[in-house]
Design a protein around this motif. Sequence first.
Motif, PDB file in Angstrom:
ATOM      1  N   ARG A 217       0.667 -10.619  26.406  1.00  0.00           N
ATOM      2  CA  ARG A 217      -0.460 -10.838  25.482  1.00  0.00           C
ATOM      3  C   ARG A 217      -1.617  -9.936  25.846  1.00  0.00           C
ATOM      4  N   SER A 218      -2.396  -9.561  24.842  1.00  0.00           N
ATOM      5  CA  SER A 218      -3.660  -8.876  25.121  1.00  0.00           C
ATOM      6  C   SER A 218      -4.588  -9.839  25.826  1.00  0.00           C
TER       7      SER A 218
ATOM      8  N   ARG B  71      -8.302 -10.900  26.977  1.00  0.00           N
ATOM      9  CA  ARG B  71      -9.738 -10.681  26.703  1.00  0.00           C
ATOM     10  C   ARG B  71     -10.611 -11.619  27.535  1.00  0.00           C
TER      11      ARG B  71
ATOM     12  N   PHE C 220     -15.268  -6.873  28.214  1.00  0.00           N
ATOM     13  CA  PHE C 220     -14.743  -8.233  28.376  1.00  0.00           C
ATOM     14  C   PHE C 220     -14.790  -8.728  29.829  1.00  0.00           C
TER      15      PHE C 220
ATOM     16  N   LEU D  99      -5.882  -5.211  28.216  1.00  0.00           N
ATOM     17  CA  LEU D  99      -6.251  -5.122  26.795  1.00  0.00           C
ATOM     18  C   LEU D  99      -6.357  -3.644  26.465  1.00  0.00           C
TER      19      LEU D  99
ATOM     20  N   SER E 202      -7.956  -0.912  24.435  1.00  0.00           N
ATOM     21  CA  SER E 202      -9.214  -0.923  23.705  1.00  0.00           C
ATOM     22  C   SER E 202      -9.407   0.330  22.871  1.00  0.00           C
ATOM     23  N   GLY E 203      -9.114   0.188  21.582  1.00  0.00           N
ATOM     24  CA  GLY E 203      -9.376   1.273  20.638  1.00  0.00           C
ATOM     25  C   GLY E 203     -10.874   1.512  20.524  1.00  0.00           C
ATOM     26  N   TYR E 204     -11.653   0.436  20.659  1.00  0.00           N
ATOM     27  CA  TYR E 204     -13.104   0.578  20.555  1.00  0.00           C
ATOM     28  C   TYR E 204     -13.653   1.445  21.693  1.00  0.00           C
TER      29      TYR E 204
ATOM     30  N   ARG F  38       5.017 -13.190  14.625  1.00  0.00           N
ATOM     31  CA  ARG F  38       4.919 -11.837  14.073  1.00  0.00           C
ATOM     32  C   ARG F  38       5.561 -11.788  12.689  1.00  0.00           C
TER      33      ARG F  38
HETATM   34  C1  LIG Z   1      -3.936   0.886  20.217  1.00  0.00           C
HETATM   35  C2  LIG Z   1      -4.549  -0.493  20.310  1.00  0.00           C
HETATM   36  C3  LIG Z   1      -5.924  -0.637  20.307  1.00  0.00           C
HETATM   37  C4  LIG Z   1      -6.509  -1.894  20.415  1.00  0.00           C
HETATM   38  N1  LIG Z   1      -7.864  -2.009  20.472  1.00  0.00           N
HETATM   39  C5  LIG Z   1      -8.440  -3.226  20.644  1.00  0.00           C
HETATM   40  C6  LIG Z   1      -9.861  -3.342  20.786  1.00  0.00           C
HETATM   41  O1  LIG Z   1     -10.602  -2.357  20.750  1.00  0.00           O
HETATM   42  N2  LIG Z   1     -10.392  -4.580  20.956  1.00  0.00           N
HETATM   43  C7  LIG Z   1      -9.599  -5.684  21.001  1.00  0.00           C
HETATM   44  O2  LIG Z   1     -10.134  -6.806  21.166  1.00  0.00           O
HETATM   45  N3  LIG Z   1      -8.239  -5.616  20.868  1.00  0.00           N
HETATM   46  C8  LIG Z   1      -7.651  -4.403  20.717  1.00  0.00           C
HETATM   47  N4  LIG Z   1      -6.267  -4.294  20.624  1.00  0.00           N
HETATM   48  C9  LIG Z   1      -5.429  -5.484  20.756  1.00  0.00           C
HETATM   49  C10 LIG Z   1      -4.772  -5.926  19.431  1.00  0.00           C
HETATM   50  O3  LIG Z   1      -5.725  -6.563  18.617  1.00  0.00           O
HETATM   51  C11 LIG Z   1      -3.603  -6.865  19.802  1.00  0.00           C
HETATM   52  O4  LIG Z   1      -2.595  -6.110  20.428  1.00  0.00           O
HETATM   53  C12 LIG Z   1      -3.001  -7.593  18.604  1.00  0.00           C
HETATM   54  O5  LIG Z   1      -3.941  -8.432  18.010  1.00  0.00           O
HETATM   55  C13 LIG Z   1      -1.779  -8.431  18.997  1.00  0.00           C
HETATM   56  O6  LIG Z   1      -2.070  -9.326  20.059  1.00  0.00           O
HETATM   57  P1  LIG Z   1      -1.203  -9.274  21.408  1.00  0.00           P
HETATM   58  O7  LIG Z   1      -1.434  -7.926  22.024  1.00  0.00           O
HETATM   59  O8  LIG Z   1      -1.713 -10.385  22.259  1.00  0.00           O
HETATM   60  O9  LIG Z   1       0.233  -9.432  21.035  1.00  0.00           O
HETATM   61  C14 LIG Z   1      -5.681  -3.044  20.512  1.00  0.00           C
HETATM   62  C15 LIG Z   1      -4.283  -2.893  20.520  1.00  0.00           C
HETATM   63  C16 LIG Z   1      -3.721  -1.637  20.430  1.00  0.00           C
HETATM   64  C17 LIG Z   1      -2.216  -1.495  20.471  1.00  0.00           C
END
Ligand SMILES: Cc1cc2nc3c(=O)[nH]c(=O)nc-3n(C[C@H](O)[C@H](O)[C@H](O)COP(=O)(O)O)c2cc1C
Length: 263
Positions: free
Chosen positions: A85-86, A88, A175, A210, A212-214, A255
């Motif tokens: 999981r991501s 945060r 985070f 996590l 982070s694209g941001y 999913r």
């Molecule tokens: C390339 C990429 C960039 C992402 N950037 C962010 C971000 O900037 N902030 C954030 O909170 N989550 C970010 N995420 C997390 C996604 O939101 C998350 O992978 C998605 O909601 C699915 O949740 P999971 O990873 O727990 O399965 C990013 C994921 C990926 C793959």
Amino acid sequence: MVTIDRELCIGCGACVKDCPGHAIEIKEEKAEAVRPCIQCGHCVAICPVRAVAIPEYDMEDVEEYEPDTFRISPENYLHAVKFRRSIRNFKEKPLEKEKLDRILSAGRYTATAKNAQACTFVVVQERLEEFKKLFWEELPEILENLKEHAPAYVSPFRYFYHLWKRNPKDDTFFFNSPCFLMIAAENPLDGGLAAANMENQAVAEGAGVLYSGYLAGALSASPRLREWLGTGEKRIVCCMLAGYPAVSYRRTAPRRQADVIWK
Ligand SMILES: Cc1cc2nc3c(=O)[nH]c(=O)nc-3n(C[C@H](O)[C@H](O)[C@H](O)COP(=O)(O)O)c2cc1C
């Protein structure tokens, strides 16, 4: 060029057959490297008598295959993919150096196009507070840059800035993670693949990340931060926050069905 020890070589031809660059031939019943190659190491990995070496690499790094010790079942592997999981919400505890080393190894051993191995990995843990301070100082400048180059980021970034100004613990960029990892690469897919393996390794270590694209968007708009990170002209491919999760999940997240074309 790879080197092949003629004394050890038994002339079985396994390396010749497996070399993607046709760079090895059998000459007088022994394998011989006949042209430069991408140094993928298949010849080293396949040789039954350890006769092949690649001088550019540390050959002490090469490990023997031990299927009984390290085999992962298909069910276990898919379980790991589904339960990742991501993260945060992180504990304060930093990642131990030996764990970070293994996470970096997972990146280093990932496939790269033409075996370029040209990713640069940045680990910011000891100096994270300094980096974060600089980041928030830079944010107004980043916002100005983004207005022109990536306007879609401006509104969420302004909001994150407002949250952080109100309470610095409300940090929607970092985070409160103890560690920031960045991958810079010429080829974005190389960096992305490395990132996925690093994340899986982090999970195996009891940690999590996590993506982070941001943060990647913000750093791309800040020459000052990129200079601090020291990755030069290489493109920022992936930013990750890493640490021990302060949250636990009880089941998989659902999913959509996969969009698959079978033919
Ligand atoms: C390339 C990429 C960039 C992402 N950037 C962010 C971000 O900037 N902030 C954030 O909170 N989550 C970010 N995420 C997390 C996604 O939101 C998350 O992978 C998605 O909601 C699915 O949740 P999971 O990873 O727990 O399965 C990013 C994921 C990926 C793959």
